[in-house]
Structures are given as structure tokens and as C-alpha cells.
Design a protein around this motif. Structure first.
Motif, mmCIF file in Angstrom:
data_model
loop_
_atom_site.group_PDB
_atom_site.id
_atom_site.type_symbol
_atom_site.label_atom_id
_atom_site.label_comp_id
_atom_site.label_asym_id
_atom_site.label_seq_id
_atom_site.Cartn_x
_atom_site.Cartn_y
_atom_site.Cartn_z
ATOM 1 N N ILE A 167 -18.407 -2.078 -25.003
ATOM 2 C CA ILE A 167 -17.484 -3.030 -23.951
ATOM 3 C C ILE A 167 -16.042 -1.911 -24.305
ATOM 4 O O ILE A 167 -15.530 -1.323 -23.251
ATOM 5 C CB ILE A 167 -17.107 -4.466 -24.697
ATOM 6 C CG1 ILE A 167 -18.806 -4.794 -24.148
ATOM 7 C CG2 ILE A 167 -15.959 -4.627 -23.165
ATOM 8 C CD1 ILE A 167 -18.124 -6.059 -25.167
ATOM 9 N N LYS A 168 -15.846 -1.046 -25.337
ATOM 10 C CA LYS A 168 -14.658 -0.885 -25.862
ATOM 11 C C LYS A 168 -14.604 0.688 -25.061
ATOM 12 O O LYS A 168 -13.886 0.620 -24.489
ATOM 13 C CB LYS A 168 -14.648 -0.873 -26.970
ATOM 14 C CG LYS A 168 -13.651 0.622 -27.754
ATOM 15 C CD LYS A 168 -13.298 0.773 -29.460
ATOM 16 C CE LYS A 168 -13.415 2.387 -29.354
ATOM 17 N NZ LYS A 168 -11.787 2.439 -30.237
ATOM 18 N N THR A 179 -5.387 2.712 -24.397
ATOM 19 C CA THR A 179 -6.578 2.958 -25.831
ATOM 20 C C THR A 179 -7.003 0.989 -25.828
ATOM 21 O O THR A 179 -6.241 0.199 -25.129
ATOM 22 C CB THR A 179 -5.352 2.304 -27.083
ATOM 23 O OG1 THR A 179 -4.660 3.950 -27.205
ATOM 24 C CG2 THR A 179 -5.751 2.357 -28.065
ATOM 25 N N VAL A 180 -7.747 1.375 -26.882
ATOM 26 C CA VAL A 180 -8.572 0.054 -26.890
ATOM 27 C C VAL A 180 -9.307 -0.030 -27.961
ATOM 28 O O VAL A 180 -9.395 0.895 -28.660
ATOM 29 C CB VAL A 180 -10.251 0.042 -25.940
ATOM 30 C CG1 VAL A 180 -11.050 -1.454 -26.093
ATOM 31 C CG2 VAL A 180 -9.838 0.460 -24.965
ATOM 32 N N GLU A 181 -8.560 -0.644 -29.143
ATOM 33 C CA GLU A 181 -9.445 -1.202 -30.169
ATOM 34 C C GLU A 181 -9.906 -2.755 -30.379
ATOM 35 O O GLU A 181 -9.836 -3.962 -29.889
ATOM 36 C CB GLU A 181 -7.669 -1.422 -31.171
ATOM 37 C CG GLU A 181 -7.286 0.177 -31.315
ATOM 38 C CD GLU A 181 -7.624 0.742 -32.229
ATOM 39 O OE1 GLU A 181 -8.566 1.027 -32.766
ATOM 40 O OE2 GLU A 181 -7.226 2.073 -32.730
ATOM 41 N N ILE A 182 -11.027 -3.216 -31.508
ATOM 42 C CA ILE A 182 -11.350 -4.023 -31.883
ATOM 43 C C ILE A 182 -10.609 -4.223 -32.887
ATOM 44 O O ILE A 182 -10.707 -4.004 -33.970
ATOM 45 C CB ILE A 182 -13.465 -3.723 -32.268
ATOM 46 C CG1 ILE A 182 -13.621 -2.718 -31.156
ATOM 47 C CG2 ILE A 182 -13.920 -4.796 -32.940
ATOM 48 C CD1 ILE A 182 -15.222 -2.195 -31.407
ATOM 49 N N ILE A 196 -15.321 -11.773 -29.947
ATOM 50 C CA ILE A 196 -15.235 -10.297 -29.907
ATOM 51 C C ILE A 196 -14.240 -10.028 -29.540
ATOM 52 O O ILE A 196 -13.924 -10.679 -27.770
ATOM 53 C CB ILE A 196 -15.896 -9.407 -28.949
ATOM 54 C CG1 ILE A 196 -17.860 -8.894 -29.599
ATOM 55 C CG2 ILE A 196 -15.732 -7.604 -28.810
ATOM 56 C CD1 ILE A 196 -18.830 -8.325 -28.682
ATOM 57 N N ASP A 197 -13.064 -9.253 -30.092
ATOM 58 C CA ASP A 197 -11.656 -8.921 -29.655
ATOM 59 C C ASP A 197 -11.171 -7.847 -29.688
ATOM 60 O O ASP A 197 -11.873 -7.071 -30.493
ATOM 61 C CB ASP A 197 -10.840 -9.711 -30.902
ATOM 62 C CG ASP A 197 -10.718 -11.497 -30.761
ATOM 63 O OD1 ASP A 197 -10.302 -12.275 -30.410
ATOM 64 O OD2 ASP A 197 -11.096 -11.830 -32.063
ATOM 65 N N LEU A 198 -10.899 -7.751 -28.116
ATOM 66 C CA LEU A 198 -10.211 -6.529 -28.078
ATOM 67 C C LEU A 198 -9.195 -6.239 -27.593
ATOM 68 O O LEU A 198 -8.482 -6.700 -26.848
ATOM 69 C CB LEU A 198 -11.402 -6.078 -27.011
ATOM 70 C CG LEU A 198 -12.182 -5.570 -27.313
ATOM 71 C CD1 LEU A 198 -13.714 -5.359 -25.889
ATOM 72 C CD2 LEU A 198 -13.210 -4.352 -27.753
ATOM 73 N N LEU A 199 -8.226 -5.289 -27.975
ATOM 74 C CA LEU A 199 -7.039 -5.215 -27.501
ATOM 75 C C LEU A 199 -6.540 -3.952 -26.726
ATOM 76 O O LEU A 199 -7.354 -3.202 -27.495
ATOM 77 C CB LEU A 199 -6.002 -4.998 -28.579
ATOM 78 C CG LEU A 199 -6.213 -6.361 -29.465
ATOM 79 C CD1 LEU A 199 -4.655 -6.156 -30.698
ATOM 80 C CD2 LEU A 199 -5.449 -7.793 -28.741
ATOM 81 N N ASP A 210 -10.016 -6.903 -13.371
ATOM 82 C CA ASP A 210 -10.182 -7.045 -12.705
ATOM 83 C C ASP A 210 -11.545 -6.237 -13.423
ATOM 84 O O ASP A 210 -12.488 -7.041 -12.855
ATOM 85 C CB ASP A 210 -9.915 -6.133 -11.800
ATOM 86 C CG ASP A 210 -8.949 -6.930 -10.870
ATOM 87 O OD1 ASP A 210 -9.203 -8.607 -11.129
ATOM 88 O OD2 ASP A 210 -8.151 -6.621 -9.753
ATOM 89 N N TYR A 211 -11.625 -5.318 -13.860
ATOM 90 C CA TYR A 211 -12.258 -4.365 -14.529
ATOM 91 C C TYR A 211 -13.595 -5.000 -15.808
ATOM 92 O O TYR A 211 -14.860 -5.043 -15.740
ATOM 93 C CB TYR A 211 -12.058 -2.866 -14.504
ATOM 94 C CG TYR A 211 -13.398 -1.907 -15.195
ATOM 95 C CD1 TYR A 211 -13.905 -1.253 -14.442
ATOM 96 C CD2 TYR A 211 -13.598 -2.153 -17.076
ATOM 97 C CE1 TYR A 211 -15.060 -0.359 -15.096
ATOM 98 C CE2 TYR A 211 -14.292 -1.377 -17.356
ATOM 99 C CZ TYR A 211 -15.504 -0.308 -16.161
ATOM 100 O OH TYR A 211 -16.068 0.200 -16.107
ATOM 101 N N PHE A 212 -13.011 -5.839 -16.368
ATOM 102 C CA PHE A 212 -13.322 -6.762 -17.866
ATOM 103 C C PHE A 212 -14.253 -7.372 -16.872
ATOM 104 O O PHE A 212 -15.567 -7.387 -17.853
ATOM 105 C CB PHE A 212 -12.252 -6.585 -18.305
ATOM 106 C CG PHE A 212 -12.801 -7.674 -19.417
ATOM 107 C CD1 PHE A 212 -13.936 -7.774 -20.287
ATOM 108 C CD2 PHE A 212 -12.387 -8.876 -19.592
ATOM 109 C CE1 PHE A 212 -14.602 -8.340 -21.460
ATOM 110 C CE2 PHE A 212 -13.305 -9.922 -20.218
ATOM 111 C CZ PHE A 212 -13.396 -9.759 -21.928
ATOM 112 N N VAL A 213 -13.810 -8.371 -16.755
ATOM 113 C CA VAL A 213 -14.533 -9.887 -15.692
ATOM 114 C C VAL A 213 -15.700 -9.097 -14.918
ATOM 115 O O VAL A 213 -16.617 -10.352 -14.990
ATOM 116 C CB VAL A 213 -13.437 -10.997 -15.523
ATOM 117 C CG1 VAL A 213 -12.584 -11.360 -16.255
ATOM 118 C CG2 VAL A 213 -13.301 -10.332 -14.203
#
Ligand SMILES: [Zn+2]
Ligand SMILES: [Zn+2]
Length: 568
Positions: A167-168, A179-182, A196-199, A210-213
Motif C-alpha cells: 500500500i505504501k 513521503t509515506v511511512e508505515i 495498518i497505519d500509514l502517514l 480519493d486514490y486511497f479509498v
């Protein structure tokens, strides 16, 4: 690498087919799953180069499935099967003694979909009345439900980490994403994870959300907000994405990495210094002192940087104040793997293939430790095999450059604590790994004594998977660990941190305790295929969570020093 995930879905499709006695296709899918599981190459690369159908057991039909999974994260056929049998497959399968055929039977006869349903009917003795089940089976199910229940809701790190990384990577493709961090328990490398938590750093959060969901992996959208969205993934767990501005990202990452206990401790500490710490930064009055990186925040509080794997308890904060944090073993510090199986016993790949893969991993040495002796559960080498394997290792050692193959064995610890292989044979090996492999459970005292006896055998170097747990279904042995660690330290026996995602044994808290007893440890993959050699990082994470330094881990030594400590 998506290999694990693809293999998992193919395997699950095989489970569904097994329900319908479609044994021909069950076999085909299991074989394909197995092939993918054991690949040393990234399946995405193979797909991109159009070589899927060159793999053993993968024809046109299954290749198309794999392509679809790589593209969308799942397969429509798989999703259709899930609809047809709306059962909580993961949970039900985690009950020992329940397989696909039983799940189908229970669903058709009693409408069992969940663990709760299963327990309901088992308690009311509805299960024993079903043809082919009986009261013994019903009793067994009831006994095993509790164990399974303890573990549902949380999934194994080794299975979820690749999903989180996928997903990252999918989010990183977006141009508006910097940037994406888990974060969360995955970043702390906890052995099981709940979600799962993504920042994300981005100045266009709308586009990110919009893209994520709409990602194919998403089953259901729970909340879609401008700065935070929560979805349920098809895998059956929640995934949160939060978007932040770059200048507060450190504070957010720190906060959402946790643990809760550590956060409470840090907040208290900030207050004691007349400051305030939150997910938005470290403040003195209205003024922001630090927020953009974690390092900056720790520094501003007078703390050493606490690696995520240590952020479980307040102890880490105390150590960070007094500059006593351990210098953790690094993910690149392992020089060799000392517990590897080949197809001389129950491994999937040839000895030579395993050696090549170890060379790929940059190892300086490895030990082949195939099963031998009188194991009933699995293929095992006899004396003649051991001699022949030794000849092959000599041949490979001559042929290979830059890597040394040690001759090892994994012997089974018998009921009296002795390895079930002749000592004169063990003496000839470079290294002996000993482990318990029978499911038989003895009481606390007897089990402890068996292990101590095994360690007192001077031919035994390593105790493999010391507590013999398998998550989620098999709990660890009830052992007197103080006695075990004392004996290991006295007899110079090395305790294994087994990197198999279902084992991670010794577990983190025991690693820490073993080190307090001055035990030396070894991190091994216990790989039964080339692919599993790559699990080493999970063992290293476990060691780090147990505060292990390089000097605690014998396979961080170079070959010369390793041979010295093996003292054979
Ligand atoms: Zn073993
Ligand atoms: Zn093994």
C-alpha cells in the motif's frame, strides 16, 4: 515483493476447492502456490517479463490469475468464492482440527460462519450429531476455540508487513505524495498487528484520499475525511491513512508509532520540562520547539534517539535519558544463516540452490542443518544420507567462492533429553542444532529437564525454536526459563531466534531475559525453501525488540571467530 500475498490467495483458492472435492484443481493451485512461495525472484518482475508460464506448475489459467492479483491486489474468482461461503475462513481455520471440508460441512448443516457460531453449536452438542463428526471431534473443536480466539483480530507481522509495504508503494506512485511511512505496531515490528497505519506528507490530501479509498485492496470505506480515512481491507483488517504537512511530520510519526505507554511517558517528561508534546509537535508555551523530525524532538527533550523496536515500554525512555540505550544489532549485521534445510530432508530446494541464494544475500557462511534421526513427521536423513551430503558439501565448497558451507544437522531431542542420533556421528559435524519436534507436551519440570539435558550434551551447539510455539494455534512450552538460560550460559549452548513468521521463537521478551543471563543467541531462518531465507529480517527485528546488540548474536561474527565460539 508480492510473492507471499499471491501464494496466500492461490492457497486459499485451493482451500475453497477442497471444500468441493475438486482434488485435481486443488492440487494444481497448491502446486502453483508452492512455486510462488519458493521463488527467489520477485514475481512482479517475472510477470513484467512475461515469464509466468515458464514457472513449474503455472499454466495459462493460473498465470492469468496471478496477473490479476498483481494488478488489482485480489482475484474476482476468489472474491466470488468468498461470497458463496461467507465464512470467516482465517478464524475458523485457526482452530486446530478444522479444515476446509469441516468448514463446508458446518456451514451447510449449521450455518456456521464465525468462531462464535462454532462455539455456540459445539456447546449445544449440535456438532456431534452431524454425520462424520462425532463427539470426539466436537470436544476437540471446543478445546481449541479458546486458543484460536486469543489470536483472531491480530495478524502475523510476517504476513501483514508485505501488504503494508504494498500500500505504501501504491501511494508513493502519486505525484502529490512526498513521503509515506508505515507507523504503529508494524513500525515497532510487534509480532502480531491489529491494523495498518500509514502517514503521508502531501499538500493535496484530497487527491491522496480519493486514490486511497479506491484501491482494489479496499473492501469497505469506513470514514473518508480530508486528513484521515479508514478502510477495511479485503485481508480483513483496518487501514488508516493520515496526511500531514512536512514541518510536523516527525511529531506525527512519533505519536502514531506509539506505543501508548511510551507516548504517555514522553508527554509526562515534556511537562516536567515545562513543555508540551502532542502529535503536532513539541511546544514551549505557544512556541514550537521541534516537530519536523523525530530525532529533533528527542534531542530537544534531552533524549537519545529511541529506535522504533524499543518503543514498547517506559524502560526505553529511562535508558534514553541516561544514554544507556543498547547499540542494537543492525539489519545488515548477520554474516550467515546457521539453520537451513534442503531437499535432503523436508526442504523444497536443492542444497546447491540454497547456497546460491545465501550468496545472493551476501552471506559469508551458512550451515545446512537437515533433519536426521527418527522423526515421524517429516523426511529425515539416515547415516548414509549424511555421508553423501557431506561429499556434496565438500564439492560445493570447492566450487563456490566467497562463501563457506558448514556441515550441520538438526537433531531431534528425545524424551530423555538426548538427541536421537549417535554421538560419534554428531562429533564429526561442524555444528549441531537440536530441537524438540514432537507435539507431545510434558509438564513444566519434565520439559525443562529435557531441554537442560540436551544442552549438557557437548555436541549440541544450538537449541532451535526453544519454546516450540506456532502462532496462532500452538502455545509455547511451559518452561522454567531461568533454568534454561542458566544452563545455556553455563554449557555455552546458543539459543535460537527462529525467524519463521509463525514462530519468532525465542520471542522478544525472552531474548531480553536471555541476554541478562549472558546467553549468546543465534538468528536463523530455519528456511525450508529459498524464499524463506528472506525471513531473516523478522528474526533480527525480534532480536532488536529484545535489546540485542551485535555481541549477543553469534552469527554476526565472521567465520574465523564463529568457528572459535563453536569450539569443535
Ligand atoms: Zn526444527
Ligand atoms: Zn529446522
Amino acid at each position: 515483493m508480492q510473492n507471499e500475498r499471491v501464494a496466500h490467495i492461490l492457497d486459499r483458492i485451493a482451500d475453497y476447492m477442497e471444500m468441493d472435492d475438486d482434488f485435481f484443481r486443488v492440487k494444481a493451485y497448491r502446486r502453483a502456490a508452492n512455486t510462488v512461495q519458493n521463488l527467489s525472484e520477485d514475481i512482479e518482475t517475472i510477470n513484467e517479463e512475461g515469464r509466468l508460464q515458464e514457472l513449474p506448475g503455472i499454466g495459462k489459467h493460473i498465470a492469468a490469475k496471478i496477473e490479476e492479483i498483481l494488478e488489482t491486489g485480489t482475484s474476482l474468482y476468489f472474491e466470488k468464492l468468498k461470497k458463496e461461503y461467507p465464512v470467516d475462513f482465517d478464524a475458523l481455520l485457526s482452530v486446530e482440527g478444522v479444515g476446509p471440508k469441516t468448514i463446508k460441512l458446518l456451514y451447510k448443516e449449521l450455518g456456521v460462519e464465525t468462531l462464535d457460531d462454532l462455539e455456540h453449536h459445539a456447546r449445544r452438542h449440535h456438532i456431534r450429531r452431524i454425520k462424520g463428526m462425532g463427539d470426539k471431534k466436537e470436544k476437540q473443536i471446543l478445546e481449541n476455540i479458546d486458543l484460536a480466539r486469543k489470536n483472531t483480530g491480530r495478524k502475523l507481522l510476517g504476513h501483514i508487513l508485505p501488504l503494508a509495504e504494498s500500500i505504501k508503494h501504491q501511494l508513493e506512485v502519486l505525484k502529490v505524495v512526498k513521503t509515506v511511512e508505515i507507523a504503529g505496531s508494524i513500525r515497532r515490528r510487534k509480532e502480531t498487528v491489529g491494523d495498518i497505519d500509514l502517514l503521508v506528507i502531501s499538500d493535496n490530501s484530497q487527491e491522496v484520499m480519493d486514490y486511497f479509498v479506491n484501491l482494489p485492496l479496499v473492501e469497505e470505506v469506513i470514514v473518508k475525511g480530508p486528513l484521515k480515512s479508514t478502510v477495511i481491507l479485503k485481508e480483513g483488517l483496518d487501514c488508516d491513512v493520515r496526511v500531514f504537512e512536512e514541518d510536523v511530520f516527525g511529531a506525527a510519526l512519533m505519536y502514531f508509532t506509539g506505543s501508548k505507554e511510551l507516548n504517555v511517558e514522553l508527554r509526562k517528561m515534556a511537562i516536567a520540562q515545562n513543555m508540551k508534546l502532542s502529535e503536532y509537535g513539541l511546544f514551549q508555551g505557544e512556541e514550537m520547539v521541534a516537530a519536523s523530525t523525530e530525532t529533533e524532538i528527542f534531542q530537544a527533550m534531552g533524549l537519545d534517539y529511541i529506535p522504533p523496536e524499543l518503543r514498547e515500554t517506559h524502560e526505553a525512555v529511562e535508558a534514553a535519558v541516561s544514554h544507556k540505550l543498547p547499540d542494537l544489532i543492525g539489519y545488515n549485521d548477520i554474516k550467515g544463516d546457521l539453520h537451513i534445510h534442503s531437499n535432503w530432508s523436508d526442504g523444497k530446494n536443492t542444497l546447491e540452490d540454497m547456497v546460491w541464494e545465501c550468496q545472493e544475500l551476501g552471506y559469508e557462511y551458512l550451515a545446512i542443518a537437515d533433519h536426521c534421526g527418527y522423526l515421524h513427521v517429516t523426511r529425515s536423513m539416515d547415516e548414509k544420507d549424511i555421508k553423501n551430503q557431506s561429499t556434496e558439501i565438500d564439492r560445493l565448497n570447492e566450487k563456490m567462492e566467497n562463501i563457506t558451507i558448514l556441515k550441520g544437522l538438526e537433531v531431534n531431542i528425545g524424551p530423555d533429553g538426548n538427541p536421537d542420533v549417535d554421538n560419534t556421528l554428531l562429533q564429526e559435524m561442524d555444528l549441531v542444532v537440536a530441537g524438540i519436534h514432537s507435539g507431545e507436551r510434558k509438564d513444566f519440570f519434565e520439559m525443562t529437564q529435557i531441554m537442560v539435558n540436551a544442552m549438557e550434551n557437548e555436541n549440541v551447539n544450538i537449541i532451535s525454536h526453544p519454546t516450540n510455539r506456532r502462532m496462532p494455534e500452538r502455545p509455547e512450552y511451559d518452561l522454567n526459563l531461568d533454568k534454561i538460560f542458566e544452563a545455556a550460559s553455563e554449557t555455552n549452548t546458543f539459543l535460537e531466534i527462529n525467524s519463521n513468521p509463525v514462530r519468532l521463537d525465542l520471542k522478544d521478551v525472552y531474548v531480553k531475559k536471555a541476554i541478562q543471563y549472558n546467553c549468546k543467541l543465534v538468528i536463523n531462518s530455519d528456511a525450508h525453501s529459498q524464499n524463506q531465507l528472506h525471513n531473516m529480517h523478522l528474526g533480527i527485528a525480534t532480536a532488536r525488540r529484545g535489546w540485542a546488540e551485535k555481541e549477543d548474536i553469534i552469527n554476526s561474527l565472521d567465520l574465523k571467530d564463529l568457528l572459535k565460539v563453536l569450539n569443535r
